[in-house]
Design an enzyme around this catalytic site. Structure first.
Site, PDB file in Angstrom:
ATOM      1  N   CYS A 112       0.690  -1.080   0.191  1.00 45.02           N
ATOM      2  CA  CYS A 112      -0.123  -0.122  -0.070  1.00 45.02           C
ATOM      3  C   CYS A 112       0.617   1.093   0.026  1.00 45.02           C
ATOM      4  O   CYS A 112       0.188   2.497  -0.125  1.00 45.02           O
ATOM      5  CB  CYS A 112      -0.809   0.171   1.166  1.00 45.02           C
ATOM      6  SG  CYS A 112      -2.275  -1.280   1.282  1.00 45.02           S
ATOM      7  N   HIS A 248      -3.497   7.273   3.360  1.00 45.13           N
ATOM      8  CA  HIS A 248      -3.790   6.054   2.798  1.00 45.13           C
ATOM      9  C   HIS A 248      -4.995   5.533   3.636  1.00 45.13           C
ATOM     10  O   HIS A 248      -5.352   5.696   4.802  1.00 45.13           O
ATOM     11  CB  HIS A 248      -2.744   5.201   3.108  1.00 45.13           C
ATOM     12  CG  HIS A 248      -3.024   3.469   2.783  1.00 45.13           C
ATOM     13  ND1 HIS A 248      -3.751   3.372   1.443  1.00 45.13           N
ATOM     14  CD2 HIS A 248      -2.943   2.346   3.337  1.00 45.13           C
ATOM     15  CE1 HIS A 248      -3.955   2.027   1.428  1.00 45.13           C
ATOM     16  NE2 HIS A 248      -3.504   1.468   2.622  1.00 45.13           N
ATOM     17  N   ASN A 278     -10.219   0.063   0.512  1.00 44.83           N
ATOM     18  CA  ASN A 278      -8.581   0.190   0.343  1.00 44.83           C
ATOM     19  C   ASN A 278      -8.219  -0.334  -1.070  1.00 44.83           C
ATOM     20  O   ASN A 278      -8.168  -1.316  -1.348  1.00 44.83           O
ATOM     21  CB  ASN A 278      -8.018  -0.801   1.713  1.00 44.83           C
ATOM     22  CG  ASN A 278      -6.833  -0.710   1.601  1.00 44.83           C
ATOM     23  OD1 ASN A 278      -6.002   0.010   0.661  1.00 44.83           O
ATOM     24  ND2 ASN A 278      -6.221  -1.493   2.687  1.00 44.83           N
TER      25      ASN A 278
HETATM   26  N1  ACO Z   1     -17.910  -9.321   9.250  1.00 44.72           N
HETATM   27  C1  ACO Z   1     -18.044  -9.686  10.642  1.00 44.72           C
HETATM   28  N2  ACO Z   1     -17.293 -10.247  11.580  1.00 44.72           N
HETATM   29  C2  ACO Z   1     -16.008 -10.031  11.023  1.00 44.72           C
HETATM   30  C3  ACO Z   1     -15.490  -9.682   9.748  1.00 44.72           C
HETATM   31  C4  ACO Z   1     -16.390  -9.412   8.783  1.00 44.72           C
HETATM   32  N3  ACO Z   1     -16.257  -9.018   7.614  1.00 44.72           N
HETATM   33  N4  ACO Z   1     -14.032  -9.764   9.680  1.00 44.72           N
HETATM   34  C5  ACO Z   1     -13.848 -10.215  11.097  1.00 44.72           C
HETATM   35  N5  ACO Z   1     -14.844 -10.381  11.803  1.00 44.72           N
HETATM   36  C6  ACO Z   1     -14.854 -10.690  13.192  1.00 44.72           C
HETATM   37  C7  ACO Z   1     -13.890 -11.425  13.637  1.00 44.72           C
HETATM   38  O1  ACO Z   1     -13.841 -12.918  13.293  1.00 44.72           O
HETATM   39  C8  ACO Z   1     -13.714 -11.440  15.175  1.00 44.72           C
HETATM   40  O2  ACO Z   1     -14.831 -12.332  15.867  1.00 44.72           O
HETATM   41  P1  ACO Z   1     -14.614 -12.897  17.256  1.00 44.72           P
HETATM   42  O3  ACO Z   1     -14.366 -11.770  18.055  1.00 44.72           O
HETATM   43  O4  ACO Z   1     -15.839 -13.769  17.617  1.00 44.72           O
HETATM   44  O5  ACO Z   1     -13.038 -13.670  17.104  1.00 44.72           O
HETATM   45  C9  ACO Z   1     -14.338 -10.024  15.390  1.00 44.72           C
HETATM   46  O6  ACO Z   1     -15.105  -9.690  13.930  1.00 44.72           O
HETATM   47  C10 ACO Z   1     -13.296  -9.105  15.490  1.00 44.72           C
HETATM   48  O7  ACO Z   1     -12.094  -9.171  14.589  1.00 44.72           O
HETATM   49  P2  ACO Z   1     -11.013  -8.297  14.717  1.00 44.72           P
HETATM   50  O8  ACO Z   1      -9.832  -8.611  13.327  1.00 44.72           O
HETATM   51  O9  ACO Z   1     -10.596  -8.151  16.322  1.00 44.72           O
HETATM   52  O10 ACO Z   1     -11.664  -6.794  14.146  1.00 44.72           O
HETATM   53  P3  ACO Z   1     -10.733  -5.307  14.419  1.00 44.72           P
HETATM   54  O11 ACO Z   1     -11.662  -4.673  15.175  1.00 44.72           O
HETATM   55  O12 ACO Z   1      -9.379  -5.350  14.557  1.00 44.72           O
HETATM   56  O13 ACO Z   1     -11.240  -4.909  12.772  1.00 44.72           O
HETATM   57  C11 ACO Z   1     -10.060  -4.814  10.581  1.00 44.72           C
HETATM   58  C12 ACO Z   1     -10.431  -5.773  11.597  1.00 44.72           C
HETATM   59  C13 ACO Z   1     -11.130  -3.810  10.038  1.00 44.72           C
HETATM   60  C14 ACO Z   1      -9.268  -5.542   9.753  1.00 44.72           C
HETATM   61  C15 ACO Z   1      -8.971  -3.771  11.465  1.00 44.72           C
HETATM   62  O14 ACO Z   1      -8.050  -4.900  12.350  1.00 44.72           O
HETATM   63  C16 ACO Z   1      -8.021  -3.221  10.537  1.00 44.72           C
HETATM   64  O15 ACO Z   1      -8.125  -2.253   9.859  1.00 44.72           O
HETATM   65  N6  ACO Z   1      -6.394  -3.423  10.658  1.00 44.72           N
HETATM   66  C17 ACO Z   1      -5.601  -2.708   9.586  1.00 44.72           C
HETATM   67  C18 ACO Z   1      -5.436  -3.041   8.309  1.00 44.72           C
HETATM   68  C19 ACO Z   1      -4.429  -2.267   7.437  1.00 44.72           C
HETATM   69  O16 ACO Z   1      -4.254  -1.003   7.867  1.00 44.72           O
HETATM   70  N7  ACO Z   1      -3.725  -2.880   6.662  1.00 44.72           N
HETATM   71  C20 ACO Z   1      -2.525  -2.198   6.031  1.00 44.72           C
HETATM   72  C21 ACO Z   1      -2.884  -1.855   4.803  1.00 44.72           C
HETATM   73  S1  ACO Z   1      -3.299  -2.741   3.632  1.00 44.72           S
HETATM   74  C22 ACO Z   1      -1.789  -3.546   2.723  1.00 44.72           C
HETATM   75  O17 ACO Z   1      -0.894  -3.004   2.933  1.00 44.72           O
HETATM   76  C23 ACO Z   1      -2.054  -4.346   1.337  1.00 44.72           C
END
Ligand code: ACO
Length: 321
Positions: A112, A248, A278
C-alpha cells in the site's frame, strides 16, 4: 531544484460492490463493515480488466490536467503490487499504450506504500535534472488476489488508480519524502505465493491475502503517528501549518487516530474510504485527485501524504501544492 505536481488524475473501474453485495458472499454485515472500517462500497475490476487499464485512464486524466501530451513524458514510474504480467512491467505496458518510446519505464512494489515509494523515486529523477516531465502512478487490482471466502480481508480491498505529473521547479513542490520498511513484520500481512515459490498455492487454489488485522492496526497507528511527526519536524513545520492530511485509506479509525495526533479536525483530512475501500497503492493519489478536483485542495497549500502497507513499508511526502 525541486519537483512540483503539475497535474493529478485518477480512475475507478465501473463495477461497484456494496456491503449488501458482500453480505451475500460471506458471513458479514453492512453494520460490521461500516463501524469497523468506514467502508460502504468499493469499485472492483470487471473480467479481463487489468492494472494497466486503470493506470492508463488515470494517466490520461493527469496529463490533461497538467496540459502535457504523452510525447512530453520522459519517465514512467508505477507503484503496484498487482502487475498484469511478471514482465514486461506495468510501466512498460503503459508506455506502449500511451504511444511513448524510449524513456525509462518501470514499476516498483511496496504494497500500500507503493505510490509514496514511486513518488519519492521520481522526485529524485526530477531534482537531479534527469526528468523534465515524470508520470507517477499508484495502481492496484487487489481484488484479484484476495480470498473471497475470507471475510476478514475481502470486505476491505478494492481496485483503482491515481496519477500525478511531476515537473521541475525552483521552489518546492515536493519539500521532502520519507520512506521506511521493516521486514520483521512480513508474516502479519502478506500474499504467501509468487514466482520463485512456483505459484504452488495459486495452483492448488489456496492463495489469498493473509492479514492479522488487529496487530497490523496497532502498528500502523503507532508507526504513522511517528511518521507524520518526523515529516513535519524534518522541515521545521508545525502541525498547525498543515492544510490537508491525505492519508492511505485502509481504515477510517486509523485515519482518525492520525488526524488526532496532528490536532487536525476531520474537515482537513481527505477521506474517500466510504466509497472506495482500500485501493492499496492507488488510495493516496486517488484521494489527492479527489481533493484537487472538488476544489478543496488549492495551489499554495501544505499537504501531508502518508501510507502504510505490507512488509511493513511506510512513507510520507510533504508537499506545497
Ligand atoms: N464481518 C463480521 N465479522 C468479522 C469480519 C467481517 N467481515 N471480519 C472479522 N470479523 C470478526 C472476527 O472473526 C472477530 O470475531 P471474534 O471476536 O468472534 O473472534 C471480530 O470480528 C473482531 O475481529 P478483529 O480482527 O479483532 O476486528 P478489528 O476491530 O481489529 O477490525 C480490521 C478488523 C478492520 C481488519 C482492522 O483490524 C484493520 O483495519 N486493520 C488494519 C488494516 C491495515 O491497515 N492494513 C494495512 C494496509 S493494507 C496493505 O498493505 C495491502
Amino acid at each position: 531544484m525541486y519537483s512540483r505536481i503539475a497535474g493529478t488524475g485518477s480512475y475507478l473501474p465501473a463495477q461497484i460492490l456494496t456491503n449488501a453485495d458482500l453480505e451475500k458472499i460471506v458471513d458479514t454485515t453492512d453494520e460490521w463493515i461500516r463501524t469497523r472500517t468506514g467502508i460502504e462500497r468499493r469499485h472492483v475490476v470487471a473480467e479481463g480488466e487489468t492494472t494497466t487499464d486503470l493506470a492508463e485512464q488515470a494517466s490520461r486524466n493527469a496529463m490533461e490536467a497538467a496540459g502535457v501530451s504523452p510525447q512530453d513524458i520522459d519517465l514512467i514510474c508505477v507503484g503496484t503490487t498487482t502487475p498484469d504480467l511478471v514482465f514486461p512491467n506495468v510501466g512498460t505496458l503503459l508506455q506502449d499504450r500511451l504511444g511513448i518510446r524510449g524513456c525509462p519505464a518501470f514499476s516498483l512494489e511496496a504494497a500500500c506504500a507503493s505510490f509514496l515509494y514511486a513518488l519519492s523515486v521520481a522526485d529524485k529523477f526530477v531534482r537531479l535534472g534527469e526528468s523534465k516531465c515524470a508520470l507517477v502512478i499508484g495502481a492496484d487490482t487487489l481484488t484479484r488476489i484476495i480470498d473471497w471466502k475470507d471475510r476478514a480481508t475481502c470486505v476491505l480491498f478494492a481496485d483503482g488508480a491515481g496519477a500525478v505529473i511531476l515537473k521541475p521547479c525552483a521552489d518546492p513542490g515536493i519539500i521532502s519524502t520519507h520512506l521506511h520498511a521493516d521486514g520483521r513484520y512480513k508474516d502479519l500481512l502478506q500474499y504467501p505465493d509468487g514466482v520463485s515459490r512456483g505459484f504452488k498455492l495459486v495452483r492448488a487454489g489456496k492463495a489469498g491475502v493473509l492479514m492479522k488485522g488487529n496487530e497490523v492496526y496497532k502498528i500502523a497507528v503507532n508507526t504513522l503517528g511517528h511518521l507524520v511527526t518526523e515529516t513535519l519536524a524534518a522541515n521545521g513545520f508545525n502541525k498547525d501549518q498543515l492544510d490537508w492530511l491525505i492519508p492511505h485509506q485502509a481504515n477510517l479509525r486509523i485515519i482518525e487516530a492520525i488526524a488526532k495526533r496532528l490536532d487536525l479536525p476531520m474537515e482537513r483530512v481527505i477521506v474517500t474510504i466510504k466509497d472506495q475501500g482500500n485501493t492499496s497503492a492507488a488510495s493516496v493519489p486517488l484521494a489527492l485527485d479527489t481533493g484537487v478536483r472538488d476544489g478543496r485542495v488549492k495551489r499554495g497549500q501544505l499537504l501531508l501524504l502518508e501510507a502504510f502497507g505490507g512488509g511493513f513499508t511506510w512513507g510520507s511526502a510533504l508537499i506545497r501544492y
